[in-house]
Write a protein that holds these residues in place. Sequence first.
Motif, PDB file in Angstrom:
ATOM      1  N   UNK A  20       0.862  -1.176   0.000  1.00  0.00           N
ATOM      2  CA  UNK A  20       0.000   0.000   0.000  1.00  0.00           C
ATOM      3  C   UNK A  20       0.899   1.226   0.000  1.00  0.00           C
ATOM      4  N   UNK A  21       0.334   2.408  -0.286  1.00  0.00           N
ATOM      5  CA  UNK A  21       1.162   3.616  -0.245  1.00  0.00           C
ATOM      6  C   UNK A  21       1.774   3.871   1.130  1.00  0.00           C
ATOM      7  N   UNK A  22       1.205   3.255   2.186  1.00  0.00           N
ATOM      8  CA  UNK A  22       1.681   3.489   3.547  1.00  0.00           C
ATOM      9  C   UNK A  22       2.782   2.517   3.958  1.00  0.00           C
ATOM     10  N   UNK A  23       3.058   1.519   3.147  1.00  0.00           N
ATOM     11  CA  UNK A  23       4.043   0.532   3.563  1.00  0.00           C
ATOM     12  C   UNK A  23       4.616  -0.230   2.392  1.00  0.00           C
ATOM     13  N   UNK A  24       5.696  -0.977   2.661  1.00  0.00           N
ATOM     14  CA  UNK A  24       6.327  -1.746   1.605  1.00  0.00           C
ATOM     15  C   UNK A  24       7.473  -0.979   0.982  1.00  0.00           C
ATOM     16  N   UNK A  25       8.551  -1.682   0.659  1.00  0.00           N
ATOM     17  CA  UNK A  25       9.696  -1.039   0.041  1.00  0.00           C
ATOM     18  C   UNK A  25       9.392  -0.715  -1.420  1.00  0.00           C
ATOM     19  N   UNK A  26      10.228   0.124  -1.989  1.00  0.00           N
ATOM     20  CA  UNK A  26      10.080   0.485  -3.399  1.00  0.00           C
ATOM     21  C   UNK A  26      10.079  -0.754  -4.283  1.00  0.00           C
ATOM     22  N   UNK A  27      11.008  -1.690  -4.014  1.00  0.00           N
ATOM     23  CA  UNK A  27      11.118  -2.887  -4.855  1.00  0.00           C
ATOM     24  C   UNK A  27       9.866  -3.757  -4.768  1.00  0.00           C
ATOM     25  N   UNK A  28       9.304  -3.882  -3.549  1.00  0.00           N
ATOM     26  CA  UNK A  28       8.116  -4.711  -3.377  1.00  0.00           C
ATOM     27  C   UNK A  28       6.939  -4.103  -4.131  1.00  0.00           C
ATOM     28  N   UNK A  29       6.734  -2.813  -3.949  1.00  0.00           N
ATOM     29  CA  UNK A  29       5.607  -2.158  -4.611  1.00  0.00           C
ATOM     30  C   UNK A  29       5.751  -2.223  -6.122  1.00  0.00           C
ATOM     31  N   UNK A  30       6.973  -2.023  -6.624  1.00  0.00           N
ATOM     32  CA  UNK A  30       7.186  -2.105  -8.072  1.00  0.00           C
ATOM     33  C   UNK A  30       6.950  -3.525  -8.579  1.00  0.00           C
ATOM     34  N   UNK A  31       7.292  -4.528  -7.764  1.00  0.00           N
ATOM     35  CA  UNK A  31       7.047  -5.914  -8.162  1.00  0.00           C
ATOM     36  C   UNK A  31       5.558  -6.169  -8.317  1.00  0.00           C
ATOM     37  N   UNK A  32       4.759  -5.660  -7.361  1.00  0.00           N
ATOM     38  CA  UNK A  32       3.317  -5.826  -7.462  1.00  0.00           C
ATOM     39  C   UNK A  32       2.736  -5.030  -8.624  1.00  0.00           C
ATOM     40  N   UNK A  33       3.297  -3.873  -8.894  1.00  0.00           N
ATOM     41  CA  UNK A  33       2.835  -3.099 -10.050  1.00  0.00           C
ATOM     42  C   UNK A  33       3.106  -3.860 -11.344  1.00  0.00           C
ATOM     43  N   UNK A  34       4.258  -4.538 -11.396  1.00  0.00           N
ATOM     44  CA  UNK A  34       4.584  -5.330 -12.577  1.00  0.00           C
ATOM     45  C   UNK A  34       3.612  -6.491 -12.746  1.00  0.00           C
ATOM     46  N   UNK A  35       3.312  -7.158 -11.637  1.00  0.00           N
ATOM     47  CA  UNK A  35       2.338  -8.250 -11.691  1.00  0.00           C
ATOM     48  C   UNK A  35       0.970  -7.730 -12.089  1.00  0.00           C
ATOM     49  N   UNK A  36       0.585  -6.593 -11.537  1.00  0.00           N
ATOM     50  CA  UNK A  36      -0.700  -5.992 -11.899  1.00  0.00           C
ATOM     51  C   UNK A  36      -0.757  -5.668 -13.388  1.00  0.00           C
ATOM     52  N   UNK A  37       0.310  -5.100 -13.926  1.00  0.00           N
ATOM     53  CA  UNK A  37       0.335  -4.753 -15.347  1.00  0.00           C
ATOM     54  C   UNK A  37       0.179  -5.990 -16.218  1.00  0.00           C
ATOM     55  N   UNK A  38       0.836  -7.069 -15.834  1.00  0.00           N
ATOM     56  CA  UNK A  38       0.729  -8.305 -16.602  1.00  0.00           C
ATOM     57  C   UNK A  38      -0.660  -8.919 -16.496  1.00  0.00           C
ATOM     58  N   UNK A  39      -1.273  -8.810 -15.319  1.00  0.00           N
ATOM     59  CA  UNK A  39      -2.641  -9.308 -15.163  1.00  0.00           C
ATOM     60  C   UNK A  39      -3.621  -8.493 -16.000  1.00  0.00           C
TER      61      UNK A  39
END
Length: 236
Positions: A13-32
């Motif tokens: 979430x915007x309140x937590x998680x490192x940059x790398x983790x959030x970018x990883x989820x964004x990448x997964x979201x984009x692929x989905x």
Amino acid sequence: MRKVKNDGKQQATPMGGTFEIIEAYKSLRANLLFSLANAQKKIVVVSGAEPDVGKSTTSSNLAVMMAQTGSRVLLIDADLRKPTLHKTFHVSRSDGLTKCLLRSGDWESAIVKEVAPHLDLLPSGPIPPNPSELLGSARMVQLLNAFSEKYEYIFIDTPPINVVTDGLILISRSAGAVLVTRQNQTTYEEVQESVDNIRKVNGNLLGVVINDYKITAGERQRRYYYKHYGYGNAKD
């Protein structure tokens, strides 16, 4: 879909998680988003090859990230054996999926609204004696059809597919599955067994998540490069 790597411990979430983790989820979201573009019902099952791989953390994080696009998202806790999503979002599970499956009529009262912006949650409800039978019932099909009319994306958290059949039942009724594994725990044989099980129900494997991934020296250097040039503060 390519593999995505995260540590499986922090909510993206915007309140937590490192940059790398959030970018990883964004990448997964984009692929989905790409993989589901032509799907009539955008239902995604998130499951593990085995227990304790972080599949519930992954499903909640992914649902949150998808909701950040402004789409209406429903997250369903269909792990009717060891439910955890009510704890993640600090809500009660006294009413939920099992009660919806055991009664006809209104189901909206069981849904917890806006556990995050644009994200609703359907907790598990009380743990039943017959999870597989309930998830494989005609009532479950009716519920998924009704949910699909209201929500643009539906994410379903299920028990590990190599342990019980609950997840496989739902994969056969979804657009596909995201398989969660853990580095130095999940074996190649377990991954292959999961893939074979998904194929047996004519399911679609959308991607694989590797939790507790340890970055290499080269990846650390690349991370430093991103932060040095301001990418560590990048926003949508």
